[in-house]
Write an enzyme that holds these catalytic residues in place. Structure first.
Site, mmCIF file in Angstrom:
data_model
loop_
_atom_site.group_PDB
_atom_site.id
_atom_site.type_symbol
_atom_site.label_atom_id
_atom_site.label_comp_id
_atom_site.label_asym_id
_atom_site.label_seq_id
_atom_site.Cartn_x
_atom_site.Cartn_y
_atom_site.Cartn_z
ATOM 1 N N THR A 141 0.837 -1.214 0.000
ATOM 2 C CA THR A 141 0.000 0.000 0.000
ATOM 3 C C THR A 141 0.866 1.255 0.000
ATOM 4 O O THR A 141 1.979 1.260 0.520
ATOM 5 C CB THR A 141 -0.953 0.037 1.206
ATOM 6 N N GLY A 167 -0.258 -6.730 8.292
ATOM 7 C CA GLY A 167 -0.315 -5.507 9.078
ATOM 8 C C GLY A 167 -1.006 -5.762 10.391
ATOM 9 O O GLY A 167 -1.111 -6.913 10.832
ATOM 10 N N GLY A 168 -1.522 -4.694 10.996
ATOM 11 C CA GLY A 168 -2.187 -4.821 12.295
ATOM 12 C C GLY A 168 -3.696 -4.803 12.159
ATOM 13 O O GLY A 168 -4.241 -5.085 11.086
ATOM 14 N N ASP A 169 -4.356 -4.442 13.248
ATOM 15 C CA ASP A 169 -5.815 -4.426 13.247
ATOM 16 C C ASP A 169 -6.359 -3.391 12.258
ATOM 17 O O ASP A 169 -7.436 -3.576 11.693
ATOM 18 C CB ASP A 169 -6.334 -4.111 14.651
ATOM 19 N N GLY A 211 1.569 -5.775 12.871
ATOM 20 C CA GLY A 211 1.105 -4.495 13.405
ATOM 21 C C GLY A 211 1.645 -4.272 14.805
ATOM 22 O O GLY A 211 2.649 -4.872 15.195
ATOM 23 N N SER A 212 0.928 -3.445 15.577
ATOM 24 C CA SER A 212 1.414 -3.097 16.906
ATOM 25 C C SER A 212 0.799 -3.972 17.993
ATOM 26 O O SER A 212 1.498 -4.441 18.875
ATOM 27 C CB SER A 212 1.098 -1.635 17.198
ATOM 28 N N ARG A 276 3.627 7.756 16.722
ATOM 29 C CA ARG A 276 3.862 6.552 15.942
ATOM 30 C C ARG A 276 5.344 6.222 15.788
ATOM 31 O O ARG A 276 5.720 5.062 15.655
ATOM 32 C CB ARG A 276 3.238 6.699 14.559
ATOM 33 N N ASP A 478 -11.387 -0.622 16.626
ATOM 34 C CA ASP A 478 -10.353 -1.540 16.134
ATOM 35 C C ASP A 478 -9.027 -0.820 15.911
ATOM 36 O O ASP A 478 -8.304 -1.091 14.953
ATOM 37 C CB ASP A 478 -10.775 -2.226 14.826
ATOM 38 N N GLY A 479 -8.735 0.145 16.761
ATOM 39 C CA GLY A 479 -7.449 0.826 16.661
ATOM 40 C C GLY A 479 -7.469 2.059 15.773
ATOM 41 O O GLY A 479 -6.438 2.685 15.562
HETATM 42 C C1 LIG Z 1 -1.210 0.394 33.511
HETATM 43 C C2 LIG Z 1 -1.300 -1.104 33.270
HETATM 44 C C3 LIG Z 1 -1.897 -1.348 31.950
HETATM 45 C C4 LIG Z 1 -2.284 -2.795 31.716
HETATM 46 C C5 LIG Z 1 -3.346 -2.763 30.659
HETATM 47 C C6 LIG Z 1 -3.635 -4.104 30.087
HETATM 48 C C7 LIG Z 1 -4.884 -4.033 29.262
HETATM 49 C C8 LIG Z 1 -4.595 -4.419 27.870
HETATM 50 C C9 LIG Z 1 -5.839 -4.658 27.099
HETATM 51 C C10 LIG Z 1 -5.551 -4.315 25.706
HETATM 52 C C11 LIG Z 1 -6.731 -4.504 24.835
HETATM 53 C C12 LIG Z 1 -6.371 -4.011 23.475
HETATM 54 C C13 LIG Z 1 -7.455 -4.189 22.505
HETATM 55 C C14 LIG Z 1 -6.859 -4.035 21.151
HETATM 56 C C15 LIG Z 1 -7.175 -3.043 20.338
HETATM 57 C C16 LIG Z 1 -6.537 -2.949 18.982
HETATM 58 O O1 LIG Z 1 -7.534 -3.019 18.012
HETATM 59 C C17 LIG Z 1 -5.817 -1.629 18.828
HETATM 60 C C18 LIG Z 1 -5.130 -1.514 17.491
HETATM 61 O O2 LIG Z 1 -4.207 -2.534 17.275
HETATM 62 P P1 LIG Z 1 -3.027 -2.341 16.161
HETATM 63 O O3 LIG Z 1 -2.127 -1.312 16.740
HETATM 64 O O4 LIG Z 1 -3.664 -1.850 14.914
HETATM 65 O O5 LIG Z 1 -2.377 -3.669 15.979
HETATM 66 N N1 LIG Z 1 -4.854 -1.510 19.878
HETATM 67 C C19 LIG Z 1 -5.005 -0.662 20.898
HETATM 68 C C20 LIG Z 1 -3.976 -0.709 21.964
HETATM 69 O O6 LIG Z 1 -5.920 0.115 20.959
HETATM 70 N N1 LIG Z 2 1.142 2.765 2.960
HETATM 71 C C1 LIG Z 2 0.584 3.317 4.038
HETATM 72 N N2 LIG Z 2 1.037 4.492 4.529
HETATM 73 C C2 LIG Z 2 0.500 5.050 5.627
HETATM 74 N N3 LIG Z 2 -0.520 4.489 6.327
HETATM 75 C C3 LIG Z 2 -0.999 3.322 5.906
HETATM 76 C C4 LIG Z 2 -0.483 2.670 4.744
HETATM 77 N N4 LIG Z 2 -1.170 1.515 4.559
HETATM 78 C C5 LIG Z 2 -2.074 1.460 5.554
HETATM 79 N N5 LIG Z 2 -1.991 2.517 6.375
HETATM 80 C C6 LIG Z 2 -2.732 2.839 7.609
HETATM 81 O O1 LIG Z 2 -1.837 2.608 8.683
HETATM 82 C C7 LIG Z 2 -2.554 2.556 9.900
HETATM 83 C C8 LIG Z 2 -1.932 1.574 10.863
HETATM 84 O O2 LIG Z 2 -1.970 0.307 10.322
HETATM 85 P P1 LIG Z 2 -2.023 -1.006 11.195
HETATM 86 O O3 LIG Z 2 -1.963 -2.129 10.225
HETATM 87 O O4 LIG Z 2 -3.161 -0.978 12.132
HETATM 88 O O5 LIG Z 2 -0.687 -0.952 12.041
HETATM 89 P P2 LIG Z 2 -0.490 -0.686 13.607
HETATM 90 O O6 LIG Z 2 -0.824 -1.987 14.262
HETATM 91 O O7 LIG Z 2 0.929 -0.323 13.770
HETATM 92 O O8 LIG Z 2 -1.428 0.405 14.001
HETATM 93 C C9 LIG Z 2 -3.976 2.210 9.496
HETATM 94 O O9 LIG Z 2 -4.774 3.323 9.753
HETATM 95 C C10 LIG Z 2 -3.892 1.975 7.995
HETATM 96 O O10 LIG Z 2 -5.076 2.390 7.358
HETATM 97 CA CA LIG Z 3 -3.697 0.291 14.143
#
Ligand SMILES: CCCCCCCCCCCCC/C=C/[C@@H](O)[C@H](COP(=O)(O)O)NC(C)=O
Ligand SMILES: Nc1ncnc2c1ncn2[C@@H]1O[C@H](COP(=O)(O)OP(=O)(O)O)[C@@H](O)[C@H]1O
Ligand SMILES: [Ca+2]
Length: 521
Positions: A141, A167-169, A211-212, A276, A478-479
């Site tokens: 992408t 990637g991530g969520d 992802g993260s 980020r 979903d993040g």
């Molecule tokens: C101060 C002690 C803190 C302990 C907290 C432990 C609770 C952890 C529960 C985490 C639940 C996360 C749900 C996940 C959401 C993902 O969709 C979103 C996005 O994930 P991505 O970064 O795209 O992979 N991540 C977050 C952290 O909002």
């Molecule tokens: N090529 C790109 N450049 C910048 N942002 C992008 C690209 N492709 C996807 N994204 C966006 O990056 C963001 C983070 O992606 P994600 O897969 O959730 O990773 P992370 O888990 O680190 O948050 C999303 O909002 C997604 O739409």
């Molecule tokens: Ca994300």
């Protein structure tokens, strides 16, 4: 399920590989003399010279903590014809497995997580797809929503058996939005109507975690490991899941499949997006900062409890996917649970008894978890007993409390103690819910938020001794950030085919719903 059993004659032991777990088979060139024996022998390397024919079977090996690995076993033989017969038979058996994908469309997010998406795909995943004779079309992408828009309008979906995101969520969310929106458009469904039933899409989505948080991957597979996910995709695993649609004033905003979080998780996400550059550690930093700010938000939560289901968010049992059963009862599809299967087969009727409940208050967090939301930070997740495809979401309300108590609540996500067993926390399994902030959000405020600017509303007058508590948070969907505070959410299961299978080997109370990896939406 058919099994190929190879008898290892030299040791008198046998080695069984389920056909459904074979990834590939290939003949080897072993250039030697012959002997007329004709029995397969798995031989130590030194003595293989005596056996001129051989083939190698690559198969799934279950490793520690839900990890899958690709293993090879080579069999040697004296007769070429027999060798070919084996190879051919195995190939025929593999071809007969119709749930396996042959052509995949892959989107790589080079920007998510530690920005390793391309490397992870090329080094760990592509070789496995090649081994399994899967052809791929790979798109890296170039900007956010590139994959979503490509899927929604351009992609020639007929050519593929599934789409895969690396990637991530957020990337998974792009896939869902692209595919689900396209399916609704093609079927004349108006996404803006909260009451309309979504038409499920036929293509499956696979995630390679890069992802993260990778919560969707972790909560469904049991681990965020690219090789494990690639293998689940290759063998054609599928897992239906719930999709929540989020509306504001009869306008469609987004879909959500894992977490919708207002207050704590919304604020944490908004803060973390500006950091980020820190990579996944941004969540720790922003989580800590958000914890210290300790903002609460006033509003009204209305919800429609799911009265027709068996099981509650407080169950000690986990959504363990030994096998998944989809039941079609008067239009309701219901997924699994051993208890349900044993005691209440096919009696899951949708009822909307009891009607809506309304709760007004000051909340530190309002979380709706459509799946456990397990992730490496919290292996049991936000709602450990949440189910993957039952058309409900677990609504968790955390009322205003002291910092100390909120910390205890948060820390319980990482221990064996029940995070819901606290006076200021309640949890409901719901089909729909609505949130209205106490103060109406003006359009101009929304515009500013949508354009990425941060604005704390001036309306603070009712907060005693408050000089900083804002009137609105945003939703973590979903993040991804959703700037609208007032939303209406409906949860539907959109299952399709009964591709679910697979035996899960081990589990503990700490590890929540672990399961396959190729979603049917
Ligand atoms: C101060 C002690 C803190 C302990 C907290 C432990 C609770 C952890 C529960 C985490 C639940 C996360 C749900 C996940 C959401 C993902 O969709 C979103 C996005 O994930 P991505 O970064 O795209 O992979 N991540 C977050 C952290 O909002
Ligand atoms: N090529 C790109 N450049 C910048 N942002 C992008 C690209 N492709 C996807 N994204 C966006 O990056 C963001 C983070 O992606 P994600 O897969 O959730 O990773 P992370 O888990 O680190 O948050 C999303 O909002 C997604 O739409
Ligand atoms: Ca994300």
């Amino acid at each position: 399920m058919s099994w190929l059993t190879f008898f290892i004659t030299s040791h008198g032991t046998s080695h069984g590989v389920s056909v459904s777990e074979i990834l590939a088979v290939r003949e080897l060139d072993v250039d030697c003399g012959t002997k007329d024996d004709g029995r397969w022998q798995k031989m130590p390397q030194k003595s293989t010279e005596a056996y001129p024919y051989a083939f190698t079977v690559s198969y799934v090996e279950r490793a520690w903590q839900h990890r899958w690995r690709c293993s090879d076993v080579t069999f040697h033989c004296l007769e070429g014809a027999l060798c070919q017969q084996w190879v051919q038979t195995i190939r025929e058996q593999l071809t007969a497995l119709t749930s396996r994908p042959k052509h995949l469309l892959v989107y790589i997010n080079p920007y998510g997580g530690k920005q390793q998406g391309e490397r992870i795909y090329e080094q760990k995943v592509a070789p496995l797809f090649t081994l399994a004779s899967i052809s791929t079309h790979v798109i890296v992408t170039e900007h956010a929503n590139h994959a979503r828009d490509h899927l929604r309008t351009e992609a020639e979906l007929k050519k593929y058996d599934g789409v895969v995101c690396v990637g991530g969520d957020g990337m998974f969310s792009e896939m869902v939005h692209g595919l689900v929106s396209r399916t609704q458009r093609d079927n004349g469904v108006d996404q803006n109507s909260p009451e309309e039933k979504l038409v499920p899409c036929t293509l499956r989505i696979g995630i390679i975690p890069a992802g993260s948080t990778d919560c969707i991957c972790y909560a469904t597979v049991g681990i965020n490991d690219p090789v494990t996910s690639a293998l689940h995709i290759i063998v054609g695993d599928a897992q239906p899941m719930d999709v929540c649609s989020v509306h504001h004033n009869n306008t469609f905003l987004r879909y959500s499949v894992s977490l919708l979080g207002y207050g704590f998780y919304g604020d944490m996400l908004a803060d973390s997006e500006r950091k980020r550059w820190m990579g996944p550690a941004r969540y720790d930093f922003s989580g800590f900062k958000t914890f210290l700010t300790h903002h609460y938000y006033e509003g009204t939560v209305s919800f429609l409890p799911a009265t027709d289901i068996l099981g509650t968010p407080r169950d000690k049992t986990r959504c363990r996917a030994g096998y998944v059963l989809l039941q079609r009862t008067m239009g309701l599809y219901k997924n699994h649970h051993h208890v349900l299967q044993k005691h209440h087969p096919l009696f899951l009727l949708p009822e909307y008894k009891g009607g809506w409940r309304v709760i007004r208050g000051k909340f530190l967090a309002i979380n709706a978890a459509s799946m456990s939301c397990a992730c490496p930070r919290s292996p049991k997740g936000l709602s450990p007993a949440a189910h993957l495809a039952d058309g409900t979401t677990d609504l968790i309300l955390v009322r205003k409390c002291s910092r100390f108590n909120f910390l205890r609540h948060l820390l319980r996500h990482t221990s064996k103690y029940d995070q819901f067993d606290m006076t200021f926390v309640e949890v409901h399994r719901v089909r729909r819910f609505r949130f209205t902030p106490r103060y109406c959000q003006s359009d101009s405020e929304l515009d500013l938020r949508e354009n990425g600017k941060r604005l704390f509303s001036q309306i603070c007058r009712d907060h005693p001794a408050c000089s900083c508590s804002p009137a609105y948070s945003s939703w973590n969907c979903d993040g991804e950030i959703l700037p609208h505070a007032a939303i209406e959410v409906g949860c539907v299961t959109t299952p399709y085919n009964l591709l679910c299978k697979y035996t899960v080997h081990s589990e503990s109370i700490q590890t929540p719903s672990l399961f396959p990896h190729f979603f049917t939406l």
